[in-house]
Structures are given as structure tokens and as C-alpha cells.
Design a protein around this motif. Structure first.
Motif, mmCIF file in Angstrom:
data_model
loop_
_atom_site.group_PDB
_atom_site.id
_atom_site.type_symbol
_atom_site.label_atom_id
_atom_site.label_comp_id
_atom_site.label_asym_id
_atom_site.label_seq_id
_atom_site.Cartn_x
_atom_site.Cartn_y
_atom_site.Cartn_z
ATOM 1 N N PHE A 1 0.837 -1.208 0.000
ATOM 2 C CA PHE A 1 0.000 0.000 0.000
ATOM 3 C C PHE A 1 0.871 1.257 0.000
ATOM 4 C CE2 PHE A 1 -1.969 3.408 2.504
ATOM 5 C CZ PHE A 1 -3.084 3.675 1.720
ATOM 6 N N LEU A 2 1.933 1.248 0.779
ATOM 7 C CA LEU A 2 2.818 2.407 0.823
ATOM 8 C C LEU A 2 3.527 2.615 -0.529
ATOM 9 C CD1 LEU A 2 4.294 1.882 4.391
ATOM 10 C CD2 LEU A 2 2.751 3.712 3.668
ATOM 11 N N MET A 3 3.884 1.538 -1.210
ATOM 12 C CA MET A 3 4.466 1.680 -2.545
ATOM 13 C C MET A 3 3.420 2.187 -3.542
ATOM 14 S SD MET A 3 7.672 1.105 -2.501
ATOM 15 C CE MET A 3 7.929 1.031 -4.263
ATOM 16 N N TYR A 4 2.166 1.777 -3.361
ATOM 17 C CA TYR A 4 1.084 2.299 -4.202
ATOM 18 C C TYR A 4 0.929 3.798 -4.004
ATOM 19 C CZ TYR A 4 -3.751 3.689 -5.099
ATOM 20 O OH TYR A 4 -4.870 4.374 -5.489
ATOM 21 N N LYS A 5 1.008 4.259 -2.753
ATOM 22 C CA LYS A 5 0.916 5.695 -2.486
ATOM 23 C C LYS A 5 2.110 6.431 -3.090
ATOM 24 C CE LYS A 5 -1.749 7.440 -1.102
ATOM 25 N NZ LYS A 5 -2.926 7.876 -1.927
ATOM 26 N N ALA A 6 3.282 5.810 -3.041
ATOM 27 C CA ALA A 6 4.462 6.430 -3.651
ATOM 28 C C ALA A 6 4.237 6.635 -5.148
ATOM 29 C CB ALA A 6 5.698 5.573 -3.400
ATOM 30 N N ALA A 7 3.696 5.612 -5.825
ATOM 31 C CA ALA A 7 3.430 5.728 -7.256
ATOM 32 C C ALA A 7 2.385 6.805 -7.535
ATOM 33 C CB ALA A 7 2.964 4.378 -7.814
ATOM 34 N N THR A 8 1.376 6.908 -6.659
ATOM 35 C CA THR A 8 0.331 7.915 -6.839
ATOM 36 C C THR A 8 0.886 9.322 -6.691
ATOM 37 O OG1 THR A 8 -1.314 6.363 -5.978
ATOM 38 C CG2 THR A 8 -1.921 8.692 -6.017
ATOM 39 N N ALA B 1 7.922 4.879 -14.253
ATOM 40 C CA ALA B 1 8.528 3.552 -14.043
ATOM 41 C C ALA B 1 9.428 3.512 -12.821
ATOM 42 C CB ALA B 1 9.332 3.152 -15.278
ATOM 43 N N LEU B 2 9.536 4.625 -12.083
ATOM 44 C CA LEU B 2 10.474 4.688 -10.961
ATOM 45 C C LEU B 2 10.178 3.678 -9.848
ATOM 46 C CD1 LEU B 2 12.927 6.100 -9.731
ATOM 47 C CD2 LEU B 2 11.375 7.801 -8.736
ATOM 48 N N PRO B 3 8.914 3.509 -9.390
ATOM 49 C CA PRO B 3 8.674 2.530 -8.313
ATOM 50 C C PRO B 3 9.109 1.119 -8.685
ATOM 51 C CG PRO B 3 6.786 3.997 -8.543
ATOM 52 C CD PRO B 3 7.687 4.272 -9.706
ATOM 53 N N ASP B 4 8.780 0.678 -9.903
ATOM 54 C CA ASP B 4 9.200 -0.656 -10.336
ATOM 55 C C ASP B 4 10.723 -0.760 -10.379
ATOM 56 O OD1 ASP B 4 6.508 -0.935 -10.687
ATOM 57 O OD2 ASP B 4 6.670 -1.965 -12.608
ATOM 58 N N ALA B 5 11.369 0.266 -10.941
ATOM 59 C CA ALA B 5 12.823 0.243 -11.044
ATOM 60 C C ALA B 5 13.479 0.207 -9.674
ATOM 61 C CB ALA B 5 13.303 1.465 -11.836
ATOM 62 N N ALA C 1 1.411 -10.127 -7.066
ATOM 63 C CA ALA C 1 1.056 -9.109 -6.081
ATOM 64 C C ALA C 1 1.720 -7.762 -6.313
ATOM 65 C CB ALA C 1 1.385 -9.624 -4.672
ATOM 66 N N MET C 2 3.002 -7.750 -6.608
ATOM 67 C CA MET C 2 3.724 -6.481 -6.632
ATOM 68 C C MET C 2 3.305 -5.546 -7.769
ATOM 69 S SD MET C 2 7.498 -7.731 -5.349
ATOM 70 C CE MET C 2 8.170 -6.086 -5.172
ATOM 71 N N PRO C 3 2.970 -6.038 -8.967
ATOM 72 C CA PRO C 3 2.465 -5.107 -9.984
ATOM 73 C C PRO C 3 1.185 -4.403 -9.580
ATOM 74 C CG PRO C 3 3.201 -7.136 -11.021
ATOM 75 C CD PRO C 3 3.220 -7.377 -9.541
ATOM 76 N N LEU C 4 0.380 -5.037 -8.708
ATOM 77 C CA LEU C 4 -0.834 -4.372 -8.235
ATOM 78 C C LEU C 4 -0.495 -3.129 -7.424
ATOM 79 C CD1 LEU C 4 -2.938 -7.484 -7.125
ATOM 80 C CD2 LEU C 4 -3.105 -6.190 -9.266
ATOM 81 N N ALA C 5 0.620 -3.171 -6.705
ATOM 82 C CA ALA C 5 1.015 -2.026 -5.884
ATOM 83 C C ALA C 5 1.575 -0.897 -6.723
ATOM 84 C CB ALA C 5 2.046 -2.472 -4.841
ATOM 85 N N THR C 6 2.336 -1.224 -7.756
ATOM 86 C CA THR C 6 3.041 -0.180 -8.506
ATOM 87 C C THR C 6 2.285 0.307 -9.732
ATOM 88 O OG1 THR C 6 4.256 -1.894 -9.725
ATOM 89 C CG2 THR C 6 5.289 -1.014 -7.737
ATOM 90 N N ASN C 7 1.289 -0.447 -10.206
ATOM 91 C CA ASN C 7 0.595 -0.068 -11.441
ATOM 92 C C ASN C 7 -0.893 0.191 -11.267
ATOM 93 O OD1 ASN C 7 2.780 -0.502 -13.623
ATOM 94 N ND2 ASN C 7 2.828 -2.440 -12.515
ATOM 95 N N SER C 8 -1.404 0.115 -10.024
ATOM 96 C CA SER C 8 -2.850 0.265 -9.819
ATOM 97 C C SER C 8 -3.346 1.639 -10.232
ATOM 98 C CB SER C 8 -3.201 0.007 -8.347
ATOM 99 O OG SER C 8 -3.017 -1.348 -8.029
ATOM 100 N N SER C 9 -2.592 2.687 -9.899
ATOM 101 C CA SER C 9 -3.030 4.041 -10.219
ATOM 102 C C SER C 9 -3.180 4.222 -11.726
ATOM 103 C CB SER C 9 -2.023 5.060 -9.656
ATOM 104 O OG SER C 9 -2.401 6.376 -9.992
ATOM 105 N N GLU C 10 -2.186 3.794 -12.500
ATOM 106 C CA GLU C 10 -2.258 3.914 -13.944
ATOM 107 C C GLU C 10 -3.368 3.037 -14.513
ATOM 108 O OE1 GLU C 10 0.391 3.461 -12.192
ATOM 109 O OE2 GLU C 10 1.669 5.203 -12.562
ATOM 110 N N ALA C 11 -3.574 1.865 -13.912
ATOM 111 C CA ALA C 11 -4.608 0.959 -14.413
ATOM 112 C C ALA C 11 -6.003 1.559 -14.236
ATOM 113 C CB ALA C 11 -4.512 -0.388 -13.685
ATOM 114 N N VAL C 12 -6.261 2.141 -13.078
ATOM 115 C CA VAL C 12 -7.573 2.752 -12.835
ATOM 116 C C VAL C 12 -7.807 3.913 -13.791
ATOM 117 C CG1 VAL C 12 -8.948 4.038 -11.151
ATOM 118 C CG2 VAL C 12 -7.687 2.012 -10.432
ATOM 119 N N SER C 13 -6.789 4.744 -13.999
ATOM 120 C CA SER C 13 -6.921 5.871 -14.920
ATOM 121 C C SER C 13 -7.198 5.386 -16.341
ATOM 122 C CB SER C 13 -5.642 6.712 -14.898
ATOM 123 O OG SER C 13 -5.415 7.260 -13.616
ATOM 124 N N ALA C 14 -6.517 4.332 -16.763
ATOM 125 C CA ALA C 14 -6.717 3.811 -18.110
ATOM 126 C C ALA C 14 -8.134 3.277 -18.295
ATOM 127 C CB ALA C 14 -5.698 2.705 -18.398
#
Length: 593
Positions: free
Chosen positions: A106-113, A141-145, A480-493
Motif C-alpha cells: 500500500f505504501l508503494m502504491y501511495k508512492a506511485a500515486t 517507471a520509478l517505483p518498479d525500477a 502481487a507487486m504489480p498491483l502495488a506499482t501499477n494500480s493508479s495507472e490501471a484505474v486511470s486507463a
């Protein structure tokens, strides 16, 4: 009037409150042996139930169906776990590690947001040139990297060799998720009826779930983005050449060559975005069209014909009055000339508007009967959709007052200004640019700090959860981990695709392909640099094969066609479980690793 962007206090508060909660949870974390330390060989047979805290001698061992032992499996020393940074909580139980994975995720998701929000604000100030073409893709792509980087930095070489599999899982999982689950979902939510010439009819979805009668159409430039994405697999092919030709002594050289090619392609792609910003121009065209929508709605409100919204719904009687007022010759339909007179009378001088182009777009959107005129029923349906879109865009405004129309009009003007492609990369007519710049920097710093701090704990939690459950860490990080780092972009798309227009669908899929391209270049470059600098063994043939199959299939599928019937989403969806099954079979049955 500048766009107002502020920190989301509730979510930020949740993020900060999780820190003491995690520390408190760590105080009571207890561990026990997953198996007897005297017989490590039995780890393959005995699995922790994650519940019992009795000594091994007093409890019955829970026998579960035998699973393949993960490649990074190790036994916790003396039933203890190692705390990240020396103070963050850790545990050896299944439930405890699951909680930590969710919390750190969740914290990584907030970082991406926060990184995404800060990037948009920076784009508003500096324009789309270098910022939109160079910095925004890298920040996305920074959170994934960063997660991939920390997976191979910590500990000894042996520890890095074990944990770097988590980074490969994230690398493969992000690419596969974007091209399968997200791509297919956008087809479903964006589908429209297909015409006789196999192109989608904007905003018309009467065939429900017709596999061949409904679908999505994109423009030709979107297929160019798909071809760029397909070409990004070249570094994966290069790094696998020693395995293909059975030349293991050349593996380290192949890693270095692949790293150089990945960096070169990354730089080329970013420069292409800077000097050929066609995605930004398409966003600008959409923003202009939406500003025309807001102008017509505000014009109708100012004509004192009544409230366009009554009890939260479009007022059909007022819309009819507006139609009859615009119908100058009283023939029951609106012609091209009458629409042109309307737009000229609105006097939209805030943007550089092509009146004839605006009329053509409105005619295409409203004239569902395609008779070159807009009847009353078509006008009511079209204007109702516009009002609903305005309500979604200005959700917090008073829907029963003129303030609602005014705020929607100002919001569309600011969106247009944000996307203006100016040569000096400075957007004018923005109030308080210094304050917006400060907020953008703060959001970027907050996102970067959160990603830097919690990337390593998340990797450790995934590793520990893998050990506690004997599930290979690759599969956990893949899912699991792509859900944390890509959820924001996925919802927007998905939200953008749900507008059911060819223009918005084209932009949606272009951004998906762009995300995969950055993942295949930037994230792979970070991974290859880790392998090369730390002298790690390249042992990821199955994982690379999965990436190649998905990228090649979807790349060929999307590079040479612009219409995708509904049945194509099931092709994309099927590739996701197929990828997991293929890695399992190749690694644990055929022993590729």
C-alpha cells in the motif's frame, strides 16, 4: 484560473499512521521453525501452518501437499527473522508476512500515486516538451525500477542471487499484467458497436456482449506505439543468446551487451517522445473538444432557458428549449450551419479553436443516424451524455447552480492550457505558478522518499512470505507487486477507456504500450546492471520466455490492426494464466533453473 491540486489528507494520514502500526506489530511478532534445523532436507516435505506457536517437539507437524521448493528458500536462524534497517517489524508466520506485504505494498502504491500527481503538476508548469517526453515516462517507471534495484543490492552475493528473483517477478508481472489483464479490461469497458466497415461507433453500445459485433477502434498512431513496444524486446533476446546457442562462457558478455542496447533504446525512445510528442498533441485535441462541450453547456445556462440539471439529472425540457432555439429555420433538425453559428456566438476566445473542426466533431458525436443533421432526440441523448461527463469531472461542485457550469468550463480551459505545446516549454495564464511548482516538487519528493524507504522492506516481506509458505517468490512478486506499482495507472486507463470514444481509446492503449516499453527498457536495464555489477548468475530463461511470448503475440496482434472486437479480450486474458503455468512447467518440471 489554475487547476487546484492538493494533497489528499485522508490517504496521506493513512500512509503516515501505518508507520507506527507496523512498528507496534513488530514488537509482538513471534517466530518458530518451519522445519527442524537438524534436518534441512525435510523442508521440502514439511510446511508451516503459520498459526501454532508451540515448540516443534510439542506440536504435530502439519503435512501439506508437497510444493516445489522455492529457489530462494532458506531456514530462519533460530526461529528469528532479520529486521529491515534494524527496527522495522518482521515475522516468520504466514499471516504476519501477508500483513507486511499488504502494508508495504500500500505504501508503494501511495508512492506511485504521489509521483504521478507531481508529474502532472510539473507538466502543467513546464509544458510537454522535455518534461512530458523524458521525465514523466521515467518517473512513471520509478517505483518498479527501485523495487528491482533493492532486490539485488542487499546482503551477500548469495542473498542477492536469491532475492533478485523477486525483481524478475515484478519485471515480468508488470509487463504481462499491462498487456493481458489491463488491455483486456479496457476492451470490455470501452467497447462500442462495430459498423459495417468494422470501425467502432462512438458512444453507441447496443449489442451488449456481442463477440464480433462490438469492440474498440484506435487510430493508426496507436499501432505505431505497439510496434515500438514490440521492438523493446530486443535486449531480452540478446541476453538469451548464450543459452540458445549453448555458449555459457559468453553469458556475462551478453548481459553487458544487452544492458548497452537497453540503455540506447531507452534514450532513443525518450528523445522520440521529446521531438515527436504526438501523444501530447492528441491529448490537446481532446482537451479542446471538451472545452467546446463546456462552452455549449455554459452558453445554454446563460441563455436563461432554465436549469440544465434538475434533481441531479439532466432537465429534458430545458434541453428541448435549447434545441428549438438553435433550430433557426424550425425544420426539426440542426444543420452544419446552425451548429457553426452556435459556436461562433459562444465566442470561445480562450483557446485557438478551429470552428469547422469543432462543428465536424459535434456532428459526428451527435448524428447517430448519419444523415448530416441532428434531430431532437439525437440532441437530447448527446447533450445528456455531455452533462453526465461534466458531473463526473466536477464531482464536488454544486450540481444545481451556475457555479457547476462555470467550474467545469474553467477546468476544461486549464486542462487545455496544461497540454499546450509551446516552444519555450512555459504555459502561460496560470495563477500562482510558484506555488504549483512547490506542490509538484513536494509530491515528487514524497513519492521518491516513500519508494526509497519501503522498497527494501517490501522485498524482504515477499521473500519471508515465500519461505513461510514454500511458494516460489517469483509467483508472489509476479501477481502481487504489480498491483502495488501499477494500480493508479490501471484505474486511470480504465476510466479513460469507459468514455467509449475512439480518441480516448487510442490514448488509453498508447499509454499502455508506452508503460510496457518503459518497463522493458528502464526496468530491464536496472536488472541487467545488478546482474553484471554483482556477478550474479543469469538463470531466468523461463521468465524471459514468458515476456517474449506475451510481447510478441500482443505486439503482432496490435501493430497491424486498429479494430479489436470483443473476442480479442479473451485472447489477452488467457495469456496471463498461461504465463504462470509456463514458468511453473519449465522451472519445476523440466528444470530450466
Amino acid at each position: 484560473m489554475a487547476r487546484r491540486v492538493s494533497f489528499p489528507p485522508p490517504l496521506l494520514l493513512v500512509s503516515l499512521c501505518l508507520l507506527p502500526l507496523l512498528l507496534f506489530a513488530g514488537r509482538g511478532a513471534q517466530g518458530r521453525f518451519i522445519s527442524s534445523p537438524a534436518d534441512e532436507a525435510s523442508v521440502d516435505l514439511l510446511l508451516s501452518d503459520g498459526v501454532s506457536s508451540r515448540p516443534a517437539s510439542e506440536s504435530q507437524t502439519l503435512l501439506l501437499p508437497r510444493l516445489p521448493r522455492p529457489r530462494n528458500s532458506r531456514v530462519f536462524a533460530a526461529g528469528q527473522c532479520e529486521q529491515t534497517y534494524g527496527f522495522l517489524p518482521c515475522t516468520t508466520t504466514v499471516v504476519g508476512n501477508m500483513f507486511l506485504v499488504i502494508a508495504y505494498g500500500f505504501l508503494m502504491y501511495k508512492a506511485a500515486t504521489y509521483l504521478s500527481s507531481g508529474s502532472e503538476l510539473l507538466l502543467e508548469i513546464m509544458g510537454p516538451g522535455i518534461v512530458g517526453g523524458l521525465f514523466l515516462p521515467i518517473l512513471g517507471a520509478l517505483p518498479d525500477a527501485m523495487l528491482i534495484l533493492v532486490s539485488g543490492l542487499s546482503g551477500s552475493r548469495e542473498t542477492a542471487q536469491n532475492q533478485v528473483l523477486i525483481g524478475m517477478g515484478l519485471l515480468a508481472g508488470s509487463t504481462v499484467m499491462l498487456l493481458t489483464v489491463l488491455w483486456g479490461s479496457c476492451i470490455i469497458v470501452g467497447k462500442c458497436d462495430l459498423s459495417d466497415n468494422s470501425t467502432s461507433i462512438d458512444s453507441q453500445d447496443t449489442k451488449v456482449f456481442s463477440l464480433f459485433g462490438s469492440g474498440v477502434s484506435t487510430d493508426l498512431q496507436t499501432s505505431y506505439a505497439a510496434r515500438i513496444m514490440a521492438s523493446s524486446i530486443v535486449p531480452f533476446i540478446i541476453v538469451q543468446l548464450p543459452r540458445i546457442f549453448n555458449f555459457p562462457s559468453g553469458q556475462r558478455l551478453a548481459v553487458l551487451l544487452s544492458l548497452i542496447v537497453a540503455i540506447a533504446l531507452l534514450v532513443s525512445y525518450c528523445l522520440y517522445q521529446v521531438f515527436r510528442p504526438w501523444i501530447q498533441r492528441r491529448r490537446l485535441a481532446y482537451a479542446k473538444h471538451k472545452h467546446v462541450i463546456s462552452g455549449i453547456l455554459r452558453h445554454a445556462q446563460m441563455q436563461a432557458l432554465g436549469r440544465l440539471i434538475d434533481n441531479g439529472k439532466p432537465n429534458v425540457d430545458v434541453i428541448k428549449k435549447l434545441f428549438h432555439k438553435l433550430d433557426l429555420d424550425s425544420n426539426g433538425s440542426l444543420s452544419h450551419a446552425e451548429l457553426r453559428a452556435l459556436i461562433i456566438g459562444m465566442q470561445i476566445d480562450e483557446i485557438d479553436l478551429d470552428t469547422d473542426d469543432a462543428v465536424d466533431k459535434i456532428m459526428i458525436e451527435f448524428d447517430t443516424s448519419q444523415n448530416s443533421s441532428i434531430e431532437e432526440d439525437e440532441f437530447i441523448v448527446g447533450l445528456t451524455k455531455w452533462i453526465d461527463e461534466a458531473k463526473r469531472s466536477v464531482a464536488n461542485s454544486g450540481a444545481y447552480s451556475k457555479k457547476f457550469m462555470h467550474e467545469f468550463h474553467m477546468k476544461t480551459r486549464d486542462e487545455h492550457n496544461m497540454l499546450l505545446d509551446q516552444s519555450d516549454e512555459v504555459v502561460e495564464n496560470i495563477d500562482n505558478p510558484m506555488w504549483i511548482c512547490i506542490k509538484a516538487i513536494l509530491l515528487l519528493l514524497l513519492g521518491t522518499v516513500l519508494a526509497a524507504i519501503f522498497a527494501d522492506p517490501l522485498v524482504d516481506a515477499v521473500d519471508n512470505f515465500s519461505i513461510a509458505t514454500s511458494i516460489p517468490s517469483f509467483f508472489i512478486s509476479f501477481i502481487a507487486m504489480p498491483l502495488a506499482t501499477n494500480s493508479s495507472e490501471a484505474v486511470s486507463a480504465i476510466i479513460f477507456a469507459s468514455r467509449k470514444k475512439q480518441r480516448t481509446s487510442s490514448l488509453t492503449f498508447s499509454e499502455i504500450y508506452g508503460g510496457v516499453t518503459m518497463n522493458n527498457l528502464l526496468c530491464l536495464a536496472v536488472f541487467l546492471a545488478l546482474v553484471y555489477m554483482r556477478h550474479l548468475t543469469w538463470d531466468f530463461s523461463a521468465e524471459v520466455l514468458v515476456i517474449l511470448i506475451v510481447c510478441i503475440v500482443m505486439g503482432l496482434f496490435t501493430s497491424f490492426r486498429t479494430t479489436f472486437p470483443l473476442w480479442t479480450c479473451f485472447v489477452a486474458f488467457s495469456l496471463y494464466p498461461l504465463s504462470l503455468a509456463l514458468v511453473y512447467v519449465l522451472d519445476f518440471i523440466f528444470g530450466w533453473s
